[in-house]
Design a protein around this motif. Structure first.
Motif, PDB file in Angstrom:
ATOM      1  N   LEU A  23      -9.065   4.201  -0.814  1.00 33.96           N
ATOM      2  CA  LEU A  23      -7.663   4.161  -1.242  1.00 33.96           C
ATOM      3  C   LEU A  23      -6.753   4.376  -0.038  1.00 33.96           C
ATOM      4  CD1 LEU A  23      -7.664   6.208  -4.575  1.00 33.96           C
ATOM      5  CD2 LEU A  23      -7.644   3.741  -4.267  1.00 33.96           C
ATOM      6  N   SER A  24      -5.671   3.632  -0.021  1.00 37.75           N
ATOM      7  CA  SER A  24      -4.693   3.784   1.060  1.00 37.75           C
ATOM      8  C   SER A  24      -3.387   3.133   0.613  1.00 37.75           C
ATOM      9  CB  SER A  24      -5.191   3.110   2.327  1.00 37.75           C
ATOM     10  OG  SER A  24      -5.151   1.704   2.178  1.00 37.75           O
ATOM     11  N   ALA A  25      -2.435   3.114   1.539  1.00 34.42           N
ATOM     12  CA  ALA A  25      -1.162   2.469   1.215  1.00 34.42           C
ATOM     13  C   ALA A  25      -1.368   0.997   0.915  1.00 34.42           C
ATOM     14  CB  ALA A  25      -0.190   2.635   2.381  1.00 34.42           C
ATOM     15  N   GLU A  26      -2.365   0.416   1.552  1.00 35.14           N
ATOM     16  CA  GLU A  26      -2.609  -1.025   1.409  1.00 35.14           C
ATOM     17  C   GLU A  26      -3.673  -1.356   0.373  1.00 35.14           C
ATOM     18  OE1 GLU A  26      -2.910   0.544   4.417  1.00 35.14           O
ATOM     19  OE2 GLU A  26      -0.830   0.152   4.985  1.00 35.14           O
ATOM     20  N   ARG A  27      -4.246  -0.335  -0.226  1.00 34.23           N
ATOM     21  CA  ARG A  27      -5.383  -0.581  -1.108  1.00 34.23           C
ATOM     22  C   ARG A  27      -5.240   0.271  -2.352  1.00 34.23           C
ATOM     23  NH1 ARG A  27      -8.976  -3.462  -2.165  1.00 34.23           N
ATOM     24  NH2 ARG A  27     -10.925  -3.941  -1.072  1.00 34.23           N
TER      25      ARG A  27
ATOM     26  N   LEU B 208     -10.704   6.743 -14.233  1.00 32.52           N
ATOM     27  CA  LEU B 208     -10.229   7.846 -15.061  1.00 32.52           C
ATOM     28  C   LEU B 208     -10.717   9.176 -14.505  1.00 32.52           C
ATOM     29  CD1 LEU B 208     -10.578   6.284 -18.616  1.00 32.52           C
ATOM     30  CD2 LEU B 208      -8.487   6.816 -17.361  1.00 32.52           C
ATOM     31  N   THR B 209     -11.934   9.177 -13.988  1.00 33.59           N
ATOM     32  CA  THR B 209     -12.457  10.382 -13.340  1.00 33.59           C
ATOM     33  C   THR B 209     -11.577  10.772 -12.153  1.00 33.59           C
ATOM     34  OG1 THR B 209     -14.686   9.707 -13.956  1.00 33.59           O
ATOM     35  CG2 THR B 209     -14.480  11.406 -12.258  1.00 33.59           C
ATOM     36  N   LEU B 210     -11.189   9.765 -11.377  1.00 29.19           N
ATOM     37  CA  LEU B 210     -10.337  10.036 -10.221  1.00 29.19           C
ATOM     38  C   LEU B 210      -8.984  10.608 -10.654  1.00 29.19           C
ATOM     39  CD1 LEU B 210     -10.895   7.024  -7.807  1.00 29.19           C
ATOM     40  CD2 LEU B 210     -11.996   9.248  -7.840  1.00 29.19           C
TER      41      LEU B 210
ATOM     42  N   GLY C  48      -2.084  12.290   0.458  1.00 32.80           N
ATOM     43  CA  GLY C  48      -1.217  11.165   0.108  1.00 32.80           C
ATOM     44  C   GLY C  48      -1.869  10.155  -0.814  1.00 32.80           C
ATOM     45  N   ASN C  49      -3.116   9.853  -0.543  1.00 38.43           N
ATOM     46  CA  ASN C  49      -3.763   8.805  -1.332  1.00 38.43           C
ATOM     47  C   ASN C  49      -4.040   9.233  -2.765  1.00 38.43           C
ATOM     48  OD1 ASN C  49      -3.644   7.086   0.807  1.00 38.43           O
ATOM     49  ND2 ASN C  49      -5.691   7.638   1.566  1.00 38.43           N
TER      50      ASN C  49
ATOM     51  N   PHE D  39      -2.099  11.279  -4.430  1.00 38.72           N
ATOM     52  CA  PHE D  39      -0.792  11.184  -5.081  1.00 38.72           C
ATOM     53  C   PHE D  39      -0.429   9.722  -5.355  1.00 38.72           C
ATOM     54  CE2 PHE D  39       3.942  11.218  -4.833  1.00 38.72           C
ATOM     55  CZ  PHE D  39       4.160  11.977  -5.971  1.00 38.72           C
ATOM     56  N   ARG D  40      -0.734   8.866  -4.402  1.00 39.67           N
ATOM     57  CA  ARG D  40      -0.498   7.431  -4.588  1.00 39.67           C
ATOM     58  C   ARG D  40      -1.220   6.908  -5.828  1.00 39.67           C
ATOM     59  NH1 ARG D  40       1.149   5.542   0.857  1.00 39.67           N
ATOM     60  NH2 ARG D  40      -0.389   6.828   1.909  1.00 39.67           N
ATOM     61  N   LEU D  41      -2.439   7.368  -5.994  1.00 38.36           N
ATOM     62  CA  LEU D  41      -3.216   6.954  -7.172  1.00 38.36           C
ATOM     63  C   LEU D  41      -2.445   7.246  -8.451  1.00 38.36           C
ATOM     64  CD1 LEU D  41      -6.057   6.098  -8.373  1.00 38.36           C
ATOM     65  CD2 LEU D  41      -6.527   8.533  -8.474  1.00 38.36           C
ATOM     66  N   LEU D  42      -1.923   8.470  -8.551  1.00 40.24           N
ATOM     67  CA  LEU D  42      -1.162   8.850  -9.743  1.00 40.24           C
ATOM     68  C   LEU D  42       0.072   7.970  -9.909  1.00 40.24           C
ATOM     69  CD1 LEU D  42      -1.319  12.758  -9.607  1.00 40.24           C
ATOM     70  CD2 LEU D  42      -2.543  11.218 -11.130  1.00 40.24           C
ATOM     71  N   LEU D  43       0.832   7.818  -8.854  1.00 45.37           N
ATOM     72  CA  LEU D  43       2.057   7.012  -8.920  1.00 45.37           C
ATOM     73  C   LEU D  43       1.758   5.599  -9.380  1.00 45.37           C
ATOM     74  CD1 LEU D  43       4.244   7.810  -5.798  1.00 45.37           C
ATOM     75  CD2 LEU D  43       4.633   8.423  -8.185  1.00 45.37           C
ATOM     76  N   ARG D  44       0.701   5.030  -8.816  1.00 45.80           N
ATOM     77  CA  ARG D  44       0.409   3.634  -9.116  1.00 45.80           C
ATOM     78  C   ARG D  44      -0.110   3.443 -10.530  1.00 45.80           C
ATOM     79  NH1 ARG D  44      -2.237   2.362  -3.235  1.00 45.80           N
ATOM     80  NH2 ARG D  44      -0.356   1.521  -2.298  1.00 45.80           N
ATOM     81  N   GLU D  45      -1.012   4.299 -10.907  1.00 44.25           N
ATOM     82  CA  GLU D  45      -1.613   4.112 -12.229  1.00 44.25           C
ATOM     83  C   GLU D  45      -0.638   4.475 -13.338  1.00 44.25           C
ATOM     84  OE1 GLU D  45      -4.013   2.294 -12.397  1.00 44.25           O
ATOM     85  OE2 GLU D  45      -4.471   2.365 -10.267  1.00 44.25           O
ATOM     86  N   ARG D  46       0.389   5.253 -12.993  1.00 43.84           N
ATOM     87  CA  ARG D  46       1.396   5.573 -14.003  1.00 43.84           C
ATOM     88  C   ARG D  46       2.107   4.302 -14.460  1.00 43.84           C
ATOM     89  NH1 ARG D  46       6.718   9.238 -13.264  1.00 43.84           N
ATOM     90  NH2 ARG D  46       6.650   8.203 -11.252  1.00 43.84           N
ATOM     91  N   SER D  47       2.240   3.350 -13.568  1.00 40.71           N
ATOM     92  CA  SER D  47       2.890   2.093 -13.950  1.00 40.71           C
ATOM     93  C   SER D  47       1.898   0.938 -13.863  1.00 40.71           C
ATOM     94  CB  SER D  47       4.095   1.833 -13.048  1.00 40.71           C
ATOM     95  OG  SER D  47       3.675   1.738 -11.685  1.00 40.71           O
ATOM     96  N   GLY D  48       0.620   1.259 -13.987  1.00 40.00           N
ATOM     97  CA  GLY D  48      -0.420   0.242 -13.858  1.00 40.00           C
ATOM     98  C   GLY D  48      -0.620  -0.591 -15.103  1.00 40.00           C
ATOM     99  N   THR D  49      -1.669  -1.397 -15.073  1.00 41.06           N
ATOM    100  CA  THR D  49      -1.894  -2.351 -16.157  1.00 41.06           C
ATOM    101  C   THR D  49      -2.830  -1.820 -17.236  1.00 41.06           C
ATOM    102  OG1 THR D  49      -3.682  -3.329 -14.892  1.00 41.06           O
ATOM    103  CG2 THR D  49      -1.531  -4.337 -14.672  1.00 41.06           C
ATOM    104  N   SER D  50      -3.421  -0.677 -17.008  1.00 38.98           N
ATOM    105  CA  SER D  50      -4.330  -0.131 -18.008  1.00 38.98           C
ATOM    106  C   SER D  50      -3.651   0.974 -18.811  1.00 38.98           C
ATOM    107  CB  SER D  50      -5.576   0.434 -17.328  1.00 38.98           C
ATOM    108  OG  SER D  50      -6.157   1.436 -18.137  1.00 38.98           O
TER     109      SER D  50
END
Lengths: 210, 210
Positions: free
Chosen positions: B24-28, B61-63, B104-105, B107-118
Motif C-alpha cells: 500500500l502506498s500513495a500510488e497503490r 476487511l482484516t486490514l 500514513g498508509n 490511514f490512507r486505507l481507511l480514507l480510501r475504503e470509506r468512499s470505496g466500491t465495496s
DNA sequence: TGTAACAGCGTACACGTGTACGCTTAAATA
DNA sequence: TATTTAAGCGTACACGTGTACGCTGTTACA
C-alpha cells in the motif's frame, strides 16, 4: 470550416464522457472502468477511443473538471436562493444535499479521486475544492467583517464539514435520516460560525488596545 | 495441541497481511492489489493464499480491522498524554498527526475504503470511525457538561475536521507546512468547541426558565 | 475535381488475472 | 506406529486487458 466533421467529433466525445459517467456508481469507481467498457457503452470500437483521449487518465481529468464545473454552478444557484432571503447556512446545506441526491455519482467521483492513487487526479480535485473554499472565504470575510485568517479557517472548516456530510449522505437512502443529517450539519456550521465570530471579535479588541 | 502447525499458519497469515500493507502506498490502493502480487510478496504460491483467506475482500476487511485497532491505540496514547497535562485539543491533533507520519498508509486505507466500491468495506470503516467518535463524545459530555446532542455534534464535527486534516497532511511533505496545517486544525477545533459550549449554555438557561 | 486528413473499425498479440485440480510433505491424531 | 489432516506448490485454463497495425469511407481543402 463549416465543421460538420468537428461537430461529429465533439458529439462522440460527449458520448464517451457520458458513457463513463453512466457507468459510475456506488459499486463502480472510475479507476475500475476499462477503456474497452467505456468504448463499448459509447458504441465505439476500443481503438477509436484513442481518437479522442490518449488515455483513460485524460478522460478522468476531463470528468473531474466537469464535476468542478457542476460544483461551481451549484454555488451560483445557492447564491441566487440566498439573495431571495433566508438563512445562508440552511440554504447552502440544502442546495448541497440536492446535489448529492441528483448528481451523487459526480460527487462520488470527486470524493474518491481526492484520495485516489493518481497524484494528478488528487491535485485536480483539490484544486476544484480550493476554488470552492476561496469563494466562500471571500463571502464570509465581506459579510461578517472577519479577519482574513479567521475567514479562511472558517471557510475551510465549513467546506470540510459539508463535504463530510455529503459523503455520509451518499450511504443514506432514508429521506428522514437524510434530513436529520442536514440539520445536524447546519448546527455544526453554526458552531463554527459562532466560534469564528467570537474569536475574530476578540482579536479586534486586542488590536484596538495595542 | 502443541500447535507447531497452527503457529506456522499464523505466521504466514501475518506474512500475507504484512505483504499487503507493504504494497500500500500513495500510488497503490488496496483494490489495485492482486492476489498474485500479495502472495508473491509474502513468498507464497498464488493458490496457497486461499488457505488463509477465501478472498482478497476478506483480507481487506482484516486490514480495516487492524487499522481501527491502530486508531483506538492512538486514542489511548493521546489520553495518557493529556492526563499528564496540556491542551486537550493540541495534544489530540499532535498525536493524530504523528499517526499520519508514521502510519500514513494505514490511514490512507481507511480514507480510501470509506468512499470505496465495496459496501462491506465502507461499513467497516464507518463503524471504526463511529467508535472513535463515540469515545470522544463521551469524553466531551463528561468534561464539559454538555447536552447529549450537542456533545455528539461537536464530536462528529471534530472527527470530520481531524480526518480531513489528516487527508490533507498525506499530500504534504514539507514539515513547516504540516505544522501550519496542524495549527489551523487546532484553531478550527476551538471554533467548534466554543460554538458548542455557547450553544449548550444557552439551552441550559432556557431550560431553567421553563 | 483530385488529394490529403482523419474518425472509426477489425484483427491480433502479449500480458496479468482468478482459481480449479492434483500432488507432496510434514504435523496431528488414533 | 499407522493413518488422517492440511499447508503449500505447480500446472493449466479461460478471460479481460491495453494497444499496435493496417484498412475503409467520408469530410476538408487545394
Amino acid at each position: 470550416m463549416s465543421g460538420v466533421r468537428a461537430q461529429q467529433k465533439e458529439k462522440t466525445r460527449r458520448q464517451i464522457i457520458n458513457a463513463a459517467l453512466k457507468q459510475l456508481s456506488a459499486e463502480r469507481s472510475f479507476s475500475s472502468l476499462s477503456l474497452r467498457e467505456v468504448a463499448k457503452e459509447a458504441g465505439l470500437a476500443p481503438t477509436s477511443f484513442y481518437r479522442h483521449f490518449s488515455d483513460m487518465d485524460e478522460l478522468g481529468l476531463t470528468l473531474v473538471d466537469e464535476a468542478g464545473l457542476t460544483l461551481r454552478q451549484l454555488m451560483r444557484q445557492a447564491r441566487q436562493r440566498i439573495a431571495k432571503g433566508g438563512s445562508v447556512i440552511q440554504i447552502s446545506v440544502q442546495t448541497f444535499m440536492e446535489l448529492i441526491e441528483s448528481n451523487g455519482n459526480v460527487f462520488r467521483l470527486l470524493l474518491r479521486e481526492r484520495s485516489g492513487t493518481s497524484a494528478a487526479f488528487r491535485a485536480a480535485v483539490i484544486r476544484e475544492i480550493r476554488y470552492f473554499t476561496m469563494e466562500l472565504c471571500d463571502y464570509l470575510q465581506k459579510a461578517n467583517q472577519l479577519d482574513a485568517d479567521v475567514a479562511y479557517m472558517q471557510a475551510h472548516a465549513a467546506v470540510t464539514i459539508v463535504f463530510g456530510a455529503g459523503s455520509d449522505a451518499l450511504d443514506i437512502e432514508d429521506k428522514t435520516e437524510r434530513d436529520q443529517l442536514a440539520n445536524q450539519t447546519i448546527q455544526q456550521l453554526r458552531f463554527i460560525a459562532r466560534g469564528a465570530l467570537e474569536f475574530s471579535d476578540r482579536r479586534k479588541i486586542s488590536k484596538k488596545f495595542s
